[in-house]
Design a protein around this motif. Structure first.
Motif, PDB file in Angstrom:
ATOM      1  N   ALA A 104       0.838  -1.206   0.000  1.00 22.85           N
ATOM      2  CA  ALA A 104       0.000   0.000   0.000  1.00 22.85           C
ATOM      3  C   ALA A 104       0.870   1.252   0.000  1.00 22.85           C
ATOM      4  O   ALA A 104       0.576   2.230  -0.696  1.00 22.85           O
ATOM      5  N   GLU A 105       1.959   1.217   0.750  1.00 17.87           N
ATOM      6  CA  GLU A 105       2.883   2.351   0.807  1.00 17.87           C
ATOM      7  C   GLU A 105       3.528   2.642  -0.549  1.00 17.87           C
ATOM      8  O   GLU A 105       3.816   3.791  -0.865  1.00 17.87           O
ATOM      9  N   CYS A 106       3.793   1.603  -1.342  1.00 20.27           N
ATOM     10  CA  CYS A 106       4.356   1.807  -2.691  1.00 20.27           C
ATOM     11  C   CYS A 106       3.450   2.720  -3.511  1.00 20.27           C
ATOM     12  O   CYS A 106       3.926   3.648  -4.180  1.00 20.27           O
ATOM     13  N   TYR A 107       2.156   2.414  -3.486  1.00 21.17           N
ATOM     14  CA  TYR A 107       1.209   3.217  -4.269  1.00 21.17           C
ATOM     15  C   TYR A 107       1.076   4.614  -3.679  1.00 21.17           C
ATOM     16  O   TYR A 107       1.116   5.616  -4.392  1.00 21.17           O
ATOM     17  N   LYS A 136      -1.962 -12.417  -6.689  1.00 21.09           N
ATOM     18  CA  LYS A 136      -2.568 -11.341  -7.482  1.00 21.09           C
ATOM     19  C   LYS A 136      -3.891 -10.817  -6.920  1.00 21.09           C
ATOM     20  O   LYS A 136      -4.089  -9.601  -6.899  1.00 21.09           O
ATOM     21  N   PRO A 137      -4.814 -11.681  -6.449  1.00 15.89           N
ATOM     22  CA  PRO A 137      -6.067 -11.122  -5.914  1.00 15.89           C
ATOM     23  C   PRO A 137      -5.828 -10.214  -4.701  1.00 15.89           C
ATOM     24  O   PRO A 137      -6.447  -9.154  -4.585  1.00 15.89           O
ATOM     25  N   PHE A 138      -4.929 -10.611  -3.812  1.00 21.27           N
ATOM     26  CA  PHE A 138      -4.628  -9.773  -2.634  1.00 21.27           C
ATOM     27  C   PHE A 138      -3.976  -8.457  -3.068  1.00 21.27           C
ATOM     28  O   PHE A 138      -4.313  -7.385  -2.571  1.00 21.27           O
ATOM     29  N   ALA A 139      -3.029  -8.560  -3.989  1.00 25.30           N
ATOM     30  CA  ALA A 139      -2.309  -7.358  -4.435  1.00 25.30           C
ATOM     31  C   ALA A 139      -3.257  -6.384  -5.126  1.00 25.30           C
ATOM     32  O   ALA A 139      -3.127  -5.163  -4.964  1.00 25.30           O
ATOM     33  N   CYS A 140      -4.204  -6.909  -5.877  1.00 24.74           N
ATOM     34  CA  CYS A 140      -5.191  -6.061  -6.568  1.00 24.74           C
ATOM     35  C   CYS A 140      -5.993  -5.264  -5.545  1.00 24.74           C
ATOM     36  O   CYS A 140      -6.147  -4.042  -5.681  1.00 24.74           O
ATOM     37  N   ASP A 141      -6.470  -5.917  -4.500  1.00 21.62           N
ATOM     38  CA  ASP A 141      -7.263  -5.218  -3.477  1.00 21.62           C
ATOM     39  C   ASP A 141      -6.423  -4.176  -2.739  1.00 21.62           C
ATOM     40  O   ASP A 141      -6.901  -3.064  -2.469  1.00 21.62           O
ATOM     41  N   SER A 146      -5.398   1.364  -1.646  1.00 18.63           N
ATOM     42  CA  SER A 146      -4.417   2.407  -1.358  1.00 18.63           C
ATOM     43  C   SER A 146      -4.631   3.621  -2.266  1.00 18.63           C
ATOM     44  O   SER A 146      -4.636   4.766  -1.807  1.00 18.63           O
ATOM     45  N   ILE A 147      -4.834   3.361  -3.553  1.00 21.28           N
ATOM     46  CA  ILE A 147      -5.010   4.462  -4.518  1.00 21.28           C
ATOM     47  C   ILE A 147      -6.302   5.226  -4.223  1.00 21.28           C
ATOM     48  O   ILE A 147      -6.313   6.455  -4.157  1.00 21.28           O
ATOM     49  N   THR A 148      -7.397   4.495  -4.035  1.00 19.76           N
ATOM     50  CA  THR A 148      -8.672   5.196  -3.843  1.00 19.76           C
ATOM     51  C   THR A 148      -8.724   5.883  -2.472  1.00 19.76           C
ATOM     52  O   THR A 148      -9.308   6.955  -2.353  1.00 19.76           O
ATOM     53  N   ASN A 149      -8.103   5.296  -1.454  1.00 20.73           N
ATOM     54  CA  ASN A 149      -8.028   5.992  -0.158  1.00 20.73           C
ATOM     55  C   ASN A 149      -7.284   7.310  -0.299  1.00 20.73           C
ATOM     56  O   ASN A 149      -7.698   8.329   0.244  1.00 20.73           O
ATOM     57  N   TYR A 150      -6.171   7.262  -1.008  1.00 19.72           N
ATOM     58  CA  TYR A 150      -5.385   8.489  -1.226  1.00 19.72           C
ATOM     59  C   TYR A 150      -6.265   9.558  -1.863  1.00 19.72           C
ATOM     60  O   TYR A 150      -6.273  10.716  -1.438  1.00 19.72           O
ATOM     61  N   ARG A 179     -12.939  -5.845 -10.007  1.00 14.72           N
ATOM     62  CA  ARG A 179     -12.953  -5.243  -8.667  1.00 14.72           C
ATOM     63  C   ARG A 179     -12.957  -3.721  -8.633  1.00 14.72           C
ATOM     64  O   ARG A 179     -13.271  -3.136  -7.601  1.00 14.72           O
ATOM     65  N   LEU A 180     -12.607  -3.088  -9.756  1.00 19.52           N
ATOM     66  CA  LEU A 180     -12.421  -1.631  -9.742  1.00 19.52           C
ATOM     67  C   LEU A 180     -13.614  -0.884  -9.152  1.00 19.52           C
ATOM     68  O   LEU A 180     -13.454  -0.022  -8.284  1.00 19.52           O
ATOM     69  N   GLU A 181     -14.823  -1.240  -9.615  1.00 16.63           N
ATOM     70  CA  GLU A 181     -15.997  -0.458  -9.216  1.00 16.63           C
ATOM     71  C   GLU A 181     -16.305  -0.557  -7.724  1.00 16.63           C
ATOM     72  O   GLU A 181     -16.909   0.351  -7.154  1.00 16.63           O
ATOM     73  N   GLN A 182     -15.878  -1.646  -7.085  1.00 19.47           N
ATOM     74  CA  GLN A 182     -16.103  -1.772  -5.637  1.00 19.47           C
ATOM     75  C   GLN A 182     -15.387  -0.673  -4.852  1.00 19.47           C
ATOM     76  O   GLN A 182     -15.686  -0.440  -3.690  1.00 19.47           O
ATOM     77  N   PHE A 183     -14.400  -0.055  -5.480  1.00 16.54           N
ATOM     78  CA  PHE A 183     -13.593   0.939  -4.773  1.00 16.54           C
ATOM     79  C   PHE A 183     -13.966   2.375  -5.161  1.00 16.54           C
ATOM     80  O   PHE A 183     -13.307   3.312  -4.763  1.00 16.54           O
ATOM     81  N   ALA A 184     -15.045   2.523  -5.949  1.00 22.57           N
ATOM     82  CA  ALA A 184     -15.433   3.865  -6.439  1.00 22.57           C
ATOM     83  C   ALA A 184     -15.954   4.725  -5.289  1.00 22.57           C
ATOM     84  O   ALA A 184     -16.449   4.209  -4.298  1.00 22.57           O
TER      85      ALA A 184
END
Ligand code: AR6
Length: 184
Positions: A104-107, A136-141, A146-150, A179-184
């Motif tokens: 998460a810190e990387c992003y 991959k599924p964990f990394a995607c979430d 991280s991006i959407t929280n930011y 998964r993208l839309e779940q984070f909108a």
């Protein structure tokens, strides 16, 4: 391609080779030594030419490399992008060693650095999901959270208009599109 909008910023899932992307910043999934490697790191240095490595070496001399979760900026050499941000993802060791926090810190640190240099557009690869074997599924979430929280923190310094998540392999593409839309 799939896109969500958060405030001023469009977050899109795209496919392809990140070295063909043109915009302000591409992010490299580097290692702490910053001296290149395989995977997307190898391709970025191969296509971008020696100028990027020269700057990586200078950063090594100044600060001894780049710890996991941190991010550093170089030129983009012969690439179409203007700059490269090198960030270092965690090596997957089963998930009990803070890998999610480091990823998460990387992003987050890459987005912060991109804003510090006035970027409007940035493209990320799927950090740690190759040689570093992050599932991959964990990394995607973790990446999407991280991006959407930011972005949802509505930081006054955020001027990014476009964040592109470049999926190179079909499994990542499928996960990110689902998964993208779940984070909108
Ligand atoms: N464009 C976009 N994504 C790509 C490309 C490309 N041209 N090539 C590979 N990917 P990896 P890591 C994807 O292994 O797991 C290096 O040796 C790939 O499908 O490049 O963070 C470094 O020096 C995968 O989904 O990076 C480090 O030592 C994603 O990029 C170590 O590998 C990340 O895979 C870092 O390992």
């Amino acid at each position: 391609m799939k896109t969500i909008q958060i405030g001023r910023t469009a977050v899109s899932v795209r496919t392809g080779d990140i070295t063909a992307w043109s915009g302000d910043i591409i992010v490299n999934a580097a290692n702490s030594g910053l001296l290149g490697g395989k995977g997307v790191d190898g391709v970025i240095h191969a296509v971008g030419g020696p100028e990027i490595m020269e700057e990586c070496k200078k950063i090594r001399q100044l600060q001894g490399g780049c710890p996991p979760g941190h991010a550093v900026l170089t030129c983009a050499g012969l690439l179409k992008a203007k700059h490269v941000i090198h960030t270092v993802g965690p090596i997957w060791e089963g998930g009990g060693r803070g890998e999610d926090h480091t990823l998460a810190e990387c992003y987050r640190s890459s987005l912060q650095l991109a804003n510090e240099v006035g970027a409007r557009t940035i493209a990320f690869p799927n950090i740690s999901t190759g040689i570093y074997e992050y599932p991959k599924p964990f990394a995607c979430d973790v990446a999407l959270k991280s991006i959407t929280n930011y972005l949802k923190e509505e930081r006054p310094e955020n001027r990014l208009e476009e964040i592109d998540l470049i999926c190179f392999d079909p499994e990542n593409e499928k996960l990110y599109v689902q998964r993208l839309e779940q984070f909108a």
